[in-house]
Write a protein that holds these residues in place. Structure first.
Motif, short mmCIF file in Angstrom:
data_model
loop_
_atom_site.label_atom_id
_atom_site.label_comp_id
_atom_site.label_asym_id
_atom_site.label_seq_id
_atom_site.Cartn_x
_atom_site.Cartn_y
_atom_site.Cartn_z
N ARG A 41 0.86 -1.05 -0.02
CA ARG A 41 -0.19 -0.13 -0.02
C ARG A 41 1.06 1.28 -0.02
NH1 ARG A 41 -4.51 -0.37 4.63
NH2 ARG A 41 -4.62 1.71 3.95
N ILE A 42 1.69 1.32 0.58
CA ILE A 42 2.90 2.37 0.75
C ILE A 42 3.48 2.68 -0.45
CG2 ILE A 42 5.23 3.30 1.74
CD1 ILE A 42 3.99 1.87 4.25
N VAL A 43 3.93 1.57 -1.05
CA VAL A 43 4.69 1.43 -2.58
C VAL A 43 3.73 2.02 -3.47
CG1 VAL A 43 5.49 0.05 -4.39
CG2 VAL A 43 6.30 -0.61 -1.93
N ALA A 44 2.52 1.73 -3.40
CA ALA A 44 1.33 1.96 -4.53
C ALA A 44 1.11 3.61 -4.42
CB ALA A 44 0.16 1.23 -4.17
N SER A 45 1.17 4.33 -3.27
CA SER A 45 0.48 5.65 -3.06
C SER A 45 1.52 6.29 -3.35
CB SER A 45 -0.01 5.63 -1.48
OG SER A 45 -0.38 6.99 -1.50
N ASP A 46 1.54 7.49 -4.18
CA ASP A 46 2.27 8.55 -4.46
C ASP A 46 2.23 9.91 -3.49
OD1 ASP A 46 -0.21 9.56 -5.25
OD2 ASP A 46 0.38 9.70 -7.34
N THR A 47 1.29 9.56 -2.43
CA THR A 47 1.35 10.45 -1.21
C THR A 47 2.56 10.43 -0.35
OG1 THR A 47 -0.09 9.14 0.15
CG2 THR A 47 -1.24 10.54 -1.25
N TYR A 48 3.20 9.35 -0.44
CA TYR A 48 4.20 9.14 0.23
C TYR A 48 5.59 9.35 -0.18
CZ TYR A 48 1.18 6.44 3.35
OH TYR A 48 0.05 6.01 3.92
N ASP A 49 6.71 10.10 0.72
CA ASP A 49 7.83 10.22 -0.11
C ASP A 49 8.38 9.48 -1.06
OD1 ASP A 49 10.02 12.53 0.40
OD2 ASP A 49 11.15 10.64 0.20
N PRO A 50 9.03 9.66 -2.20
CA PRO A 50 9.78 8.65 -2.91
C PRO A 50 10.57 7.72 -2.34
CG PRO A 50 9.56 10.65 -4.16
CD PRO A 50 9.20 11.00 -2.91
N THR A 51 11.37 8.30 -0.97
CA THR A 51 12.30 7.36 -0.60
C THR A 51 11.69 6.42 0.33
OG1 THR A 51 13.73 9.40 -0.55
CG2 THR A 51 14.28 7.48 0.96
N ALA A 52 10.41 6.80 0.84
CA ALA A 52 9.63 5.84 1.76
C ALA A 52 8.98 4.69 0.88
CB ALA A 52 8.60 6.47 2.58
N ARG A 53 8.78 4.98 -0.24
CA ARG A 53 8.15 3.97 -1.50
C ARG A 53 9.28 3.04 -1.55
NH1 ARG A 53 5.20 6.90 -6.06
NH2 ARG A 53 4.17 4.82 -6.44
N LEU A 54 10.36 3.76 -2.00
CA LEU A 54 11.46 2.66 -2.15
C LEU A 54 11.94 1.78 -1.18
CD1 LEU A 54 13.64 1.84 -4.18
CD2 LEU A 54 15.09 3.81 -3.60
N ALA A 55 11.77 2.36 -0.17
CA ALA A 55 12.32 1.62 1.04
C ALA A 55 11.25 0.83 1.51
CB ALA A 55 12.46 2.51 2.48
N SER A 56 10.13 0.93 1.28
CA SER A 56 9.10 0.01 1.51
C SER A 56 9.22 -1.61 0.19
CB SER A 56 7.60 0.57 1.26
OG SER A 56 6.60 -0.30 1.66
N ALA A 57 9.61 -0.92 -0.87
CA ALA A 57 9.60 -1.82 -2.05
C ALA A 57 10.98 -2.76 -1.45
CB ALA A 57 9.91 -1.34 -3.26
N LEU A 58 11.83 -2.27 -0.97
CA LEU A 58 13.19 -2.83 -0.61
C LEU A 58 12.90 -3.91 0.69
CD1 LEU A 58 15.88 -0.30 -0.51
CD2 LEU A 58 16.26 -2.40 -1.80
N TYR A 59 12.13 -3.33 1.52
CA TYR A 59 11.59 -4.31 2.49
C TYR A 59 10.70 -5.34 2.33
CZ TYR A 59 11.60 -5.24 7.67
OH TYR A 59 12.01 -5.83 8.83
N PHE A 60 9.88 -5.06 1.30
CA PHE A 60 8.93 -5.89 0.80
C PHE A 60 9.77 -7.16 0.26
CE2 PHE A 60 6.48 -8.02 -2.52
CZ PHE A 60 5.46 -8.31 -1.88
N LYS A 61 10.82 -6.64 -0.87
CA LYS A 61 11.54 -7.76 -1.25
C LYS A 61 12.03 -8.75 -0.51
CE LYS A 61 15.61 -6.47 -2.66
NZ LYS A 61 16.79 -6.01 -3.52
N ASN A 62 12.82 -8.14 0.47
CA ASN A 62 13.50 -8.92 1.78
C ASN A 62 12.63 -9.77 2.49
OD1 ASN A 62 16.24 -8.14 0.82
ND2 ASN A 62 15.93 -6.17 1.89
N PHE A 63 11.41 -9.25 2.85
CA PHE A 63 10.45 -9.89 3.61
C PHE A 63 10.10 -11.18 2.73
CE2 PHE A 63 6.18 -10.74 4.75
CZ PHE A 63 6.23 -10.78 6.06
N ILE A 64 9.82 -10.95 1.51
CA ILE A 64 9.33 -12.14 0.94
C ILE A 64 10.18 -13.24 0.85
CG2 ILE A 64 8.59 -12.80 -1.62
CD1 ILE A 64 6.26 -11.53 0.06
#
Length: 962
Positions: A41-64
């Protein structure tokens, strides 16, 4: 934690000043249901800072990566979360920016490894349904997802399962993909004056070239083979394509044109190497186009990959005899050398900028396999392939150019030093035949040249000279020795070695680093008789000064990231310690202080896995050779920093620290457990360390070492039960079962049978359950070894009867079934000499000592005798312990993925019967002793129970008569 706070925490996890606290908070959050979907949800929303979205994608990758499935392929997440991720991920990946797309693509690859295609059979249909005729942004997202999945095929070995998956993809994806190739080509034609659209569709075409490679890497797809003429026409069109709108302003970054052409050449190399029958008729046009491209493309760094790929294609074509003939005359060869090889092999101003501004990057490109896409590497490979085809012709032509460049250098040494560099590089390229090996450098040379004469006449002076010699020429001289180290005799090395050592004192980063590289490799060099080329006795007198200087070079910049930048220096430290062995003892205080200082620094910010791997290998060698004579000094010095690493949860270092702790314990086997180690025992029994699979081998070794030194204290502290609980967890997991047996064997070896007895029936229940429900060959083999370990130790209160007694408490009569169906047949499958040796001893002691087999299992006594004699037909020979420390190639290692074994302190397999060196003689003596002790009973048993097997009886009696 609400979504906004979660986004802030994720952003903080990328900040070195805040990441420890953020990681701790995220570890708590990820335990909550639906955590992965919050990340999306954080990755999908452009209301969050691009750095936060990238960090969320990174964490999602490692979590998976950590949480998708367990070792047995079972989902670790709830099914509804699994379903939601699959439903959301593809659409999300298509819509996000490219930097986030790459991270999600890696996550898709992880999921595909587990689920595609049988548990995700709708994926390809989903991708195909999203392709559009004219929306490049959407198509690029779809193609990126497809590439994330299909690129997994590149390194895999052929198998029926793999080809079933590829055929599943081709059946659904092949036709739409070929149609998209055609439509994208048309749209590019229609929009050749529209820069934004042109760039987008070139990105589409570039992605499709990656997919052509993915789909073709295992076998040529029928749909490509059927359309080879149109496919190669399309590829050729874009090899020669040009459009000023796609030209980039800078000279360093490749643009859409360069990237697409590079991708096409990668496909052409694959086709030339693997599919000559289908591709051969279309090769000629690409040879001419490659030649034109290579002779007209400038020396800008943005063209480096393209030029390298084009030369790789020509290298592949040159392996085809019908095309290689094109080059087989002196005029053509001279043109090839002059217009293709030399411009790309000579140093450019941009190369010298890297030499001066990023010296470690220059070294890595120039020295290692990572330079495969540099112009120099590609030009060298092309030249060496031509040499393999036309050795005399290429040698003669190239020697003329070498002499020309050497003459040019001699006319003005200060200005024309690049000519000398080119000459030395050219000579090295034609002198070496075959690959340059990691261990020995160039093993085979071109017999038409003399590498020693060339060195003495043209290279040695740059090593010896005290006057101003251009730094790159010193590097060339050192690298020449490094490359041809196996061609240089022991006597010649006696003269050259001090010159290499001298250049460690150079103020130039690249020079002293190359000196360390050459020094390390020649110290590791051995002749065919495994004798060191450099005598360790000659190194010991220099070692204190040598190590001190190397440590000073490493510590020159104390900032953690900079300190660990140069792994080559630390590798040299490791090699010197390995070579001087106990010669390190007199300088222990100084070496220990440096190791502690460096460990403290890099533990604050582990940044270079290669550096800290060599650091811990060097520290392991130091412990191995210095700790036996002064264990307390090393324990007192290293314990605080090791404990700090554990307390601060420096995860990259923890598996190394556990191994080093174990090595310290093993260096003083007769000592009791100090308070350091008794206080360490409790933390390492906690689940937090055992949850990381990379820790498990090291933890098992450390626990085994603790038990060996202090079983009584462990029992007194009531820590035996927690250890057995760890064994239970390990044994239920196929990946860790081997370590479960290792731990159990250590328990049995170090605790009195009376202490183990209350737990042993439960232990057997666990083992029997695994044998019955999910037996594997590896588990069965380890179980049989464990049985023989128990059975062989009748002198220690264990033995076959002890095992039988407890096994039949699990289920009455189960032992006979187990012995006949598992133990006896699988004993003959044991492969390792130590396992076979312990089986021989076990079976012999069963025949001589077991009351149960003497009185109850009379047939079993005969079966056991037969099994013993069968083992002795090919008696296990346990070689003497080899004290050589094996080299580990870091290019083959996956740091951070699992356990990394430190070779310098690798524990040899334990022989519980070292006094038994000849098992045949020992068996004969044991049978004789037992027969005498028991008044001839063993011979009587043999005559009664083996009368139906006269040959077995005869052989057994022969042993008893020896």
């Amino acid at each position: 934690m609400d979504l906004r706070n979660l986004a802030s925490t994720l952003e903080a996890s990328l900040d070195p000043a805040k990441n420890k606290h953020a990681e701790t908070a995220l570890l708590q959050e990820q335990k909550k249901p639906g955590f992965s979907l919050l990340l999306l949800r954080i990755v999908a929303s452009d209301t969050y800072d691009p750095t936060a979205r990238l960090a969320s994608a990174l964490y999602f990758k490692n979590f998976i990566r950590r949480n998708w499935t367990d070792e047995n392929g079972h989902y670790k997440l709830p099914q509804n979360e699994i379903t939601s991720i699959k439903q959301e991920l593809i659409g999300l990946m298509i819509s996000v920016p490219a930097n986030i797309q790459y991270q999600l693509g890696d996550a898709v690859g992880v999921i595909a490894d587990s689920d595609f295609w049988r548990r995700w059979d709708t994926l390809v249909d989903d991708l195909v349904s999203r392709l559009t005729p004219d929306n490049a942004r959407i198509n690029n997202g779809v193609l990126q997802v497809a590439h994330s999945i299909f690129k997994r095929w590149r390194p895999l070995y052929r198998s029926d399962e793999l080809f079933t998956e590829i055929n599943h993809v081709l059946k659904k994806f092949g036709d739409p993909f070929v149609q998209l190739l055609g439509s994208t080509d048309q749209i590019i034609e229609q929009n050749k004056n529209n820069r934004p659209l042109l760039s987008q569709y070139f990105s589409t075409m570039n992605l499709m070239m990656k997919l052509v490679y993915d789909l073709s890497v295992q076998d040529l797809p029928p749909i490509f083979e059927d359309n080879m003429r149109s496919l190669t026409a399309l590829l050729h069109k874009y090899v020669i394509y040009d459009n000023p709108l796609l030209h980039t302003d800078g000279d360093s970054e490749a643009g859409p044109l360069e990237l697409l052409k590079s991708g096409i050449f990668e496909v052409l190399v694959l086709y030339a190497q693997k599919y000559e029958d289908a591709f051969g008729p279309f090769v000629e046009q690409f040879i001419g186009s490659s030649w034109n491209l290579l002779t007209t493309t400038g020396l800008d760094t943005k063209n480096d990959i393209l030029v390298s790929k084009a030369m790789q294609f020509l290298t592949s074509v040159t392996r085809m005899s019908q095309h290689a003939r094109t080059f087989n005359n002196e005029d053509t060869m001279s043109q090839v050398i002059e217009r293709v090889v030399l411009p790309n092999l000579s140093l450019r101003d941009s190369d010298m900028e890297v030499f001066e501004d990023e010296p470690i990057e220059f070294i890595r490109r120039d020295l290692e396999g990572s330079d495969s896409d540099t112009r120099r590497r590609a030009a060298t490979d092309f030249l060496q392939q031509l040499l393999a085809q036309f050795q005399r012709l290429v040698t003669d032509v190239v020697l003329r150019y070498i002499n020309h460049y050497l003459s040019d250098y001699s006319q003005n040494r200060s200005s024309n030093w690049k000519s000398k560099d080119t000459a030395v590089y050219l000579f090295s390229a034609i002198a070496a035949k075959g690959a340059v090996t990691t261990s020995q450098g160039v093993k085979s040379v071109n017999e038409l040249v003399n590498v020693i004469e060339f060195f003495q006449a043209n290279v040695a002076a740059d090593l010896v000279s005290e006057s101003d010699v251009e730094s790159i020429l010193k590097v060339d001289a050192i690298k020449y020795l490094y490359m041809f180290r196996s061609q240089i005799t022991r006597e010649q090395w006696r003269d050259a070695f001090p010159l290499v050592v001298k250049h460690l004192g150079s103020p130039e980063y690249v020079v002293y680093t190359y000196a360390a590289i050459a020094l390390e490799r020649v110290l590791a060099l051995a002749d065919d008789l495994k004798q060191s080329v450099i005598n360790p006795a000659d190194v010991k007198p220099l070692s204190a000064q040598l190590l001190q200087h190397l440590f000073q070079l490493i510590e020159r910049n104390g900032e953690p990231a900079k300190l660990q930048e140069n792994e080559f220096l630390m590798r040299c430290v490791m090699r010197v310690v390995i070579v001087i062995r106990d010669g390190v003892v007199p300088i222990t205080d100084s070496v220990l202080a440096h190791f502690i200082k460096i460990t403290e620094s890099i533990s604050r910010n582990p940044a270079n896995p290669r550096f800290y791997y060599y650091h811990f290998e060097a520290l392991g060698a130091f412990i191995r050779f210095a700790a036996p004579s002064q264990p307390e000094k090393l324990e007192n010095g290293l314990y605080p920093i090791f404990l700090s690493i554990l307390q601060n949860d420096v995860q990259e270092f923890i598996p190394y620290v556990f191994q080093l702790f174990a090595a310290l314990l093993e260096a003083n086997p007769s000592g009791s457990l100090t308070t350091y180690y008794t206080s360490l025992a409790q933390p390492i029994l906690s689940p937090q360390y055992w949850s990381s699979k990379g820790n498990i081998p090291a933890l098992v070794r450390l626990l085994s070492s603790l038990m060996s030194r202090g079983a009584a204290q462990i029992a007194q502290n009531r820590q035996l039960e927690p250890i057995l609980a760890i064994f239970q967890n390990l044994i239920t997991n196929k990946v860790n079962e081997i370590y479960g047996f290792e731990l159990l064997e250590s328990v049995m070896a170090n605790f009195a049978p009376s202490m183990i007895e209350p737990y042993f029936v439960t232990i057997l229940q666990l083992l029997f359950t695994r044998l019955q429900s999910s037996k594997t060959e590896a588990f069965s083999s380890r179980f049989v070894r464990f049985y023989h370990f128990i059975s062989s130790r009748s002198n220690s209160g264990l033995g076959a009867d002890w095992f039988i007694h407890h096994a039949n408490q699990v289920q009455d009569g189960i032992y006979v079934q187990l012995y006949l169906s598992v133990i006896l047949p699988d004993t003959q499958k044991l492969a390792r000499p130590l396992d076979r040796k312990i089986a021989v001893i076990s079976l012999c002691k069963t025949v001589t000592d077991s009351v149960a087999f003497a009185e109850k299992y009379k047939k079993g006594w005969g079966y056991t005798s037969s099994a013993l004699l069968k083992l002795l037909e090919n008696p296990p020979i346990v070689g003497s312990t080899d004290d050589t420390i094996a080299d580990q190639d870091v290019d083959d290692m996956s740091f951070g993925v699992g356990f990394t074994q430190l070779q310098t302190i690798k524990r040899p397999a334990r022989d519980y019967w070292p006094e038994v060196t000849d098992v045949k003689s020992w068996v004969g003596q044991e049978l004789q002793r037992s027969n005498t002790r028991q008044g001839g009973k063993i011979r009587k048993f043999a005559e009664e129970r083996l009368k139906e097997s006269p040959q077995t009886l005869q052989v057994l009696c022969t042993y008893m008569s020896r």
